[in-house]
Structures are given as structure tokens and as C-alpha cells.
Design a protein around this motif. Structure first.
Motif, PDB file in Angstrom:
ATOM      1  N   GLN A 141     -12.322  -4.540   7.074  1.00  0.00           N
ATOM      2  CA  GLN A 141     -11.814  -5.531   6.144  1.00  0.00           C
ATOM      3  C   GLN A 141     -10.859  -4.865   5.155  1.00  0.00           C
ATOM      4  O   GLN A 141     -11.094  -3.735   4.716  1.00  0.00           O
ATOM      5  N   VAL A 142      -9.793  -5.568   4.821  1.00  0.00           N
ATOM      6  CA  VAL A 142      -8.831  -5.052   3.851  1.00  0.00           C
ATOM      7  C   VAL A 142      -8.642  -6.091   2.757  1.00  0.00           C
ATOM      8  O   VAL A 142      -8.460  -7.284   3.037  1.00  0.00           O
ATOM      9  N   ARG A 143      -8.735  -5.664   1.516  1.00  0.00           N
ATOM     10  CA  ARG A 143      -8.622  -6.577   0.381  1.00  0.00           C
ATOM     11  C   ARG A 143      -7.175  -6.645  -0.085  1.00  0.00           C
ATOM     12  O   ARG A 143      -6.490  -5.620  -0.162  1.00  0.00           O
ATOM     13  N   SER A 144      -6.744  -7.838  -0.434  1.00  0.00           N
ATOM     14  CA  SER A 144      -5.365  -7.978  -0.914  1.00  0.00           C
ATOM     15  C   SER A 144      -5.162  -7.207  -2.217  1.00  0.00           C
ATOM     16  O   SER A 144      -4.071  -6.696  -2.475  1.00  0.00           O
ATOM     17  N   SER A 145      -6.206  -7.081  -3.027  1.00  0.00           N
ATOM     18  CA  SER A 145      -6.087  -6.302  -4.268  1.00  0.00           C
ATOM     19  C   SER A 145      -5.784  -4.841  -3.972  1.00  0.00           C
ATOM     20  O   SER A 145      -5.023  -4.185  -4.704  1.00  0.00           O
ATOM     21  N   ASP A 146      -6.367  -4.310  -2.886  1.00  0.00           N
ATOM     22  CA  ASP A 146      -6.075  -2.926  -2.494  1.00  0.00           C
ATOM     23  C   ASP A 146      -4.627  -2.793  -2.025  1.00  0.00           C
ATOM     24  O   ASP A 146      -3.951  -1.804  -2.335  1.00  0.00           O
ATOM     25  N   LEU A 147      -4.143  -3.773  -1.263  1.00  0.00           N
ATOM     26  CA  LEU A 147      -2.761  -3.729  -0.788  1.00  0.00           C
ATOM     27  C   LEU A 147      -1.784  -3.734  -1.965  1.00  0.00           C
ATOM     28  O   LEU A 147      -0.816  -2.960  -1.986  1.00  0.00           O
ATOM     29  N   TYR A 148      -2.029  -4.598  -2.930  1.00  0.00           N
ATOM     30  CA  TYR A 148      -1.151  -4.649  -4.102  1.00  0.00           C
ATOM     31  C   TYR A 148      -1.210  -3.336  -4.879  1.00  0.00           C
ATOM     32  O   TYR A 148      -0.180  -2.825  -5.345  1.00  0.00           O
ATOM     33  N   GLN A 260       4.621  -9.900  -5.148  1.00  0.00           N
ATOM     34  CA  GLN A 260       3.488 -10.767  -4.878  1.00  0.00           C
ATOM     35  C   GLN A 260       3.366 -11.135  -3.406  1.00  0.00           C
ATOM     36  O   GLN A 260       2.325 -11.614  -2.959  1.00  0.00           O
ATOM     37  N   ARG A 261       4.419 -10.898  -2.644  1.00  0.00           N
ATOM     38  CA  ARG A 261       4.517 -11.490  -1.307  1.00  0.00           C
ATOM     39  C   ARG A 261       4.130 -10.513  -0.199  1.00  0.00           C
ATOM     40  O   ARG A 261       4.389  -9.322  -0.292  1.00  0.00           O
ATOM     41  N   PHE A 262       3.517 -11.050   0.841  1.00  0.00           N
ATOM     42  CA  PHE A 262       3.334 -10.343   2.103  1.00  0.00           C
ATOM     43  C   PHE A 262       3.052 -11.367   3.182  1.00  0.00           C
ATOM     44  O   PHE A 262       2.725 -12.527   2.904  1.00  0.00           O
ATOM     45  N   VAL A 263       3.162 -10.937   4.436  1.00  0.00           N
ATOM     46  CA  VAL A 263       2.876 -11.797   5.581  1.00  0.00           C
ATOM     47  C   VAL A 263       1.943 -11.050   6.524  1.00  0.00           C
ATOM     48  O   VAL A 263       2.204  -9.884   6.864  1.00  0.00           O
ATOM     49  N   CYS A 264       0.867 -11.698   6.957  1.00  0.00           N
ATOM     50  CA  CYS A 264      -0.069 -11.125   7.923  1.00  0.00           C
ATOM     51  C   CYS A 264       0.122 -11.834   9.258  1.00  0.00           C
ATOM     52  O   CYS A 264      -0.035 -13.060   9.339  1.00  0.00           O
ATOM     53  N   LEU A 265       0.451 -11.077  10.319  1.00  0.00           N
ATOM     54  CA  LEU A 265       0.677 -11.665  11.635  1.00  0.00           C
ATOM     55  C   LEU A 265      -0.377 -11.260  12.662  1.00  0.00           C
ATOM     56  O   LEU A 265      -0.313 -11.692  13.803  1.00  0.00           O
ATOM     57  N   GLY A 267      -4.801 -10.018  12.677  1.00  0.00           N
ATOM     58  CA  GLY A 267      -5.996  -9.610  11.949  1.00  0.00           C
ATOM     59  C   GLY A 267      -6.255 -10.395  10.687  1.00  0.00           C
ATOM     60  O   GLY A 267      -6.889  -9.881   9.755  1.00  0.00           O
ATOM     61  N   GLU A 268      -5.816 -11.640  10.664  1.00  0.00           N
ATOM     62  CA  GLU A 268      -6.027 -12.496   9.492  1.00  0.00           C
ATOM     63  C   GLU A 268      -7.505 -12.601   9.128  1.00  0.00           C
ATOM     64  O   GLU A 268      -7.869 -12.659   7.940  1.00  0.00           O
ATOM     65  N   ASP A 269      -8.393 -12.572  10.112  1.00  0.00           N
ATOM     66  CA  ASP A 269      -9.831 -12.713   9.848  1.00  0.00           C
ATOM     67  C   ASP A 269     -10.413 -11.531   9.096  1.00  0.00           C
ATOM     68  O   ASP A 269     -11.511 -11.622   8.546  1.00  0.00           O
ATOM     69  N   ARG A 270      -9.687 -10.402   9.052  1.00  0.00           N
ATOM     70  CA  ARG A 270     -10.176  -9.220   8.347  1.00  0.00           C
ATOM     71  C   ARG A 270      -9.512  -9.027   6.989  1.00  0.00           C
ATOM     72  O   ARG A 270      -9.761  -8.040   6.307  1.00  0.00           O
ATOM     73  N   LEU A 271      -8.645  -9.964   6.603  1.00  0.00           N
ATOM     74  CA  LEU A 271      -7.952  -9.902   5.322  1.00  0.00           C
ATOM     75  C   LEU A 271      -8.713 -10.707   4.284  1.00  0.00           C
ATOM     76  O   LEU A 271      -8.937 -11.912   4.456  1.00  0.00           O
ATOM     77  N   VAL A 272      -9.133 -10.056   3.221  1.00  0.00           N
ATOM     78  CA  VAL A 272      -9.877 -10.698   2.144  1.00  0.00           C
ATOM     79  C   VAL A 272      -8.923 -10.889   0.964  1.00  0.00           C
ATOM     80  O   VAL A 272      -8.510  -9.928   0.327  1.00  0.00           O
ATOM     81  N   ARG A 273      -8.608 -12.127   0.677  1.00  0.00           N
ATOM     82  CA  ARG A 273      -7.710 -12.432  -0.443  1.00  0.00           C
ATOM     83  C   ARG A 273      -8.557 -12.560  -1.708  1.00  0.00           C
ATOM     84  O   ARG A 273      -9.089 -13.620  -2.005  1.00  0.00           O
ATOM     85  N   ASP A 274      -8.690 -11.451  -2.435  1.00  0.00           N
ATOM     86  CA  ASP A 274      -9.593 -11.393  -3.584  1.00  0.00           C
ATOM     87  C   ASP A 274      -8.856 -11.368  -4.919  1.00  0.00           C
ATOM     88  O   ASP A 274      -9.473 -11.080  -5.955  1.00  0.00           O
ATOM     89  N   VAL A 275      -7.564 -11.653  -4.914  1.00  0.00           N
ATOM     90  CA  VAL A 275      -6.810 -11.672  -6.159  1.00  0.00           C
ATOM     91  C   VAL A 275      -5.745 -12.757  -6.065  1.00  0.00           C
ATOM     92  O   VAL A 275      -5.202 -13.012  -4.981  1.00  0.00           O
ATOM     93  N   ASP A 276      -5.455 -13.397  -7.175  1.00  0.00           N
ATOM     94  CA  ASP A 276      -4.433 -14.438  -7.229  1.00  0.00           C
ATOM     95  C   ASP A 276      -3.058 -13.767  -7.215  1.00  0.00           C
ATOM     96  O   ASP A 276      -2.753 -12.981  -8.117  1.00  0.00           O
ATOM     97  N   PRO A 277      -2.221 -14.045  -6.204  1.00  0.00           N
ATOM     98  CA  PRO A 277      -0.891 -13.427  -6.169  1.00  0.00           C
ATOM     99  C   PRO A 277      -0.082 -13.665  -7.445  1.00  0.00           C
ATOM    100  O   PRO A 277       0.750 -12.826  -7.814  1.00  0.00           O
ATOM    101  N   ALA A 278      -0.327 -14.788  -8.127  1.00  0.00           N
ATOM    102  CA  ALA A 278       0.418 -15.078  -9.351  1.00  0.00           C
ATOM    103  C   ALA A 278       0.143 -14.057 -10.449  1.00  0.00           C
ATOM    104  O   ALA A 278       0.937 -13.917 -11.386  1.00  0.00           O
ATOM    105  N   SER A 279      -0.975 -13.321 -10.326  1.00  0.00           N
ATOM    106  CA  SER A 279      -1.303 -12.308 -11.331  1.00  0.00           C
ATOM    107  C   SER A 279      -0.591 -10.984 -11.089  1.00  0.00           C
ATOM    108  O   SER A 279      -0.673 -10.067 -11.909  1.00  0.00           O
ATOM    109  N   ILE A 280       0.086 -10.867  -9.942  1.00  0.00           N
ATOM    110  CA  ILE A 280       0.795  -9.638  -9.576  1.00  0.00           C
ATOM    111  C   ILE A 280       2.244  -9.746 -10.035  1.00  0.00           C
ATOM    112  O   ILE A 280       2.921 -10.722  -9.704  1.00  0.00           O
TER     113      ILE A 280
END
Length: 295
Positions: A141-148, A260-265, A267-280
Motif C-alpha cells: 500500500q502507498v499513501r498519497s501523503s507519502d507521495l506528496y 497537488q496533481r497525479f494520475v494512477c493508471l 494499482g489503484e486498489d493499493r493507493l490510500v488517499r489519506d490527505v486532501d490534495p487541496a492542502s498541498i
């Protein structure tokens, strides 16, 4: 205010001030005024596997041993099970010799080729897809907060790109920490250096993320999968075949990461969106870059 990244996270970080990697060149600007900029060096490196000459790669010249090992690994010419007896670099001859305890079956069937520094590498030995048969990557699993967080740290790390441009970067990461940051004139060289480091350090890719500035092509996806890394992210875009292969091997593929932007093409099921992109915060167009654009 822009804060400097925590360099303590890095095991290997770029050395943009190394006098061997760039040189100052004087030219003229659009007004005809004299100007001096740093440009990246480019050197040939010939890789031998035992007594057989395999390839000549154009590279910036740092970490030649890692590059040689990683190239041979990612092309399937050696494997993690092979007993590598030595990796010998001759700086004067610009040659690396990788020696294995038992001669592999690749030496005799390969011919000398030159691998250019351009983005379209074009030199692939054998059928790299053969090495992916039966491969299924761990479902990390990969968290969007980690990616940012990774993008923020990496884009602000002192680098050859910020100093001179015309370079690609690839970073081995774990969660929100960048670990190994390699650069080169070709993105594949940067990936191969990381593969070489992982081999020597006996480091597993199971819980790692690969971040790259380059396009997410079929070869980039294949190399990442061959290294056992289940997540590949990039500032750049995708190719259709790269996406197909990622879906085939279960690799989470994320591109167009900017602000704030990214695209996942894949492994969407392993992406955990744990942060509001508007806060980035949105990303600035430049992070202090002095020289030309990426190669």
C-alpha cells in the motif's frame, strides 16, 4: 518560505558541486551578452562481463561499479544468485569488469553495442520480458501523503538538475523517506545505479518506492519489476505499453506528479488517499534551476 530537505534521510545523495561532473562553459545569451553556465559532463564507460565486452554506455561517470552491476542485473545477464567475485573499475581506461565465479551463458551470444545517452536508449539485450514471466509484485500500500512528501523533499534536494539541468534523477524511497538518489544523462543509467547498490547492499525492493523524473516507459516498468519494487512514480507521463506491463505484474504506477496533481493508471486498489490534495501547495515552475532542461 522554502525549507531545505532533511539530508539525513539519504544514504546516497547527489553531489552537484563535484568538479568532475560538470564544467563551466562560456556562451552568449539572447542579447548577445557573455554568460557562463554549468554543463553536465558525458563520458563513455565500457562494461565487461568476465572477458566479454558487453556495452559502452554514455554516463556522467559517478558510481561506475553500481552502474555496471545494475545494467547486467536489469538485462538478466547476471542474477541475484550469481557469485560476483569482483567489480573492478579502471578510471584511466574508463572500463568496469564484473567477474563471476562461473561464466554465464550470455558472453558468447552478445555483440558489442553502444548505448547512447538519449532518452530512446534502444539497446536491449535479449528479451527482457522473459524475466517477467511469473512475476507478481508484493501488494504494497502507498499513501498519497507519502507521495506528496517525497516529491517535496526530492524536488528541493541539491542536485545536478538544479545546478546544470540536462539530467535525469531516480530515487529509491521507503514510505516518505528518500534513500538513494542517483542522476545521469540517461534515466536508465540512474535506475541501473540503484539496482547495483541494492545488489551489493543485499537490499530488498519489497517495501520500496521508485521515484523518477523520466517517462514511465515499458523498459522503466520492466526494470522496476525486475528489481522487485512494487511502486513506480514519476513527474512525467506514461506509455501505453508501460501501463500494460505494470498492470500485468501488479505494479502501482503513478505519473504526472506535480504539486497537488497525479494520475494512477495501475494499482489503484493499493493507493490510500489519506490527505486532501487541496492542502498541498501548488508546485512552482522551477526549484532554483540554473542550467538547461532535462535531457
Amino acid at each position: 518560505m522554502t525549507h531545505a530537505p532533511d539530508m539525513a534521510d539519504y544514504i546516497i545523495a547527489p553531489d552537484p558541486m563535484s568538479p568532475r561532473l560538470t564544467r563551466a562553459v562560456v556562451g552568449t545569451d539572447q542579447f548577445g551578452n557573455a554568460t557562463e553556465i554549468s554543463v553536465v559532463e558525458e563520458r563513455p564507460l565500457t562494461i565487461y562481463l568476465n572477458s566479454r565486452e558487453i556495452v559502452t554506455a554514455m554516463t556522467i561517470g559517478d558510481y561506475p561499479e553500481y552502474l555496471a552491476l545494475g545494467f547486467l542485473l536489469n538485462q538478466g545477464m547476471i542474477t541475484a544468485a550469481d557469485d560476483v567475485m569482483g567489480v573492478d573499475y579502471d578510471e584511466e581506461l574508463e572500463v568496469v569488469v564484473v567477474r563471476t565465479a562461473i561464466e554465464t551463458n550470455h558472453e558468447e551470444k552478445l555483440k558489442k553495442k553502444t548505448r547512447t545517452s538519449g532518452c530512446a536508449v534502444g539497446t536491449v539485450f535479449g528479451d527482457m520480458m522473459d524475466g517477467l514471466q511469473g512475476v507478481m509484485l508484493p501488494k504494497l500500500q502507498v499513501r498519497s501523503s507519502d507521495l506528496y512528501a517525497l516529491a517535496h523533499k526530492i524536488n528541493r534536494t541539491p542536485s545536478l538538475y538544479l545546478e546544470a539541468g540536462a539530467i535525469h534523477g531516480t530515487v529509491l524511497c521507503q514510505a516518505d523517506k528518500p534513500l538513494i538518489y542517483m542522476e545521469d544523462v540517461g534515466r536508465h543509467n540512474a535506475v541501473d545505479k540503484i539496482a547495483g547498490w541494492m545488489f551489493q547492499a543485499r537490499e530488498s525492493g519489497d517495501n520500496k518506492i521508485m521515484y523518477t523524473t523520466g517517462r514511465l516507459t515499458s523498459e522503466m516498468v520492466i526494470k522496476c519489476a525486475a528489481m522487485g519494487i512494487p511502486v513506480l512514480a514519476s513527474r512525467s507521463g506514461f506509455t501505453a505499453w508501460g501501463v500494460e506491463i505494470a498492470q500485468q505484474v501488479g505494479l502501482t504506477l503513478i505519473g504526472r506528479m506535480r504539486g497537488q496533481r497525479f494520475v494512477c493508471l495501475s494499482g489503484e486498489d493499493r493507493l490510500v488517499r489519506d490527505v486532501d490534495p487541496a492542502s498541498i501547495p501548488e508546485e512552482g515552475r522551477k526549484h532554483g534551476r540554473k542550467g538547461g532542461g532535462r535531457g
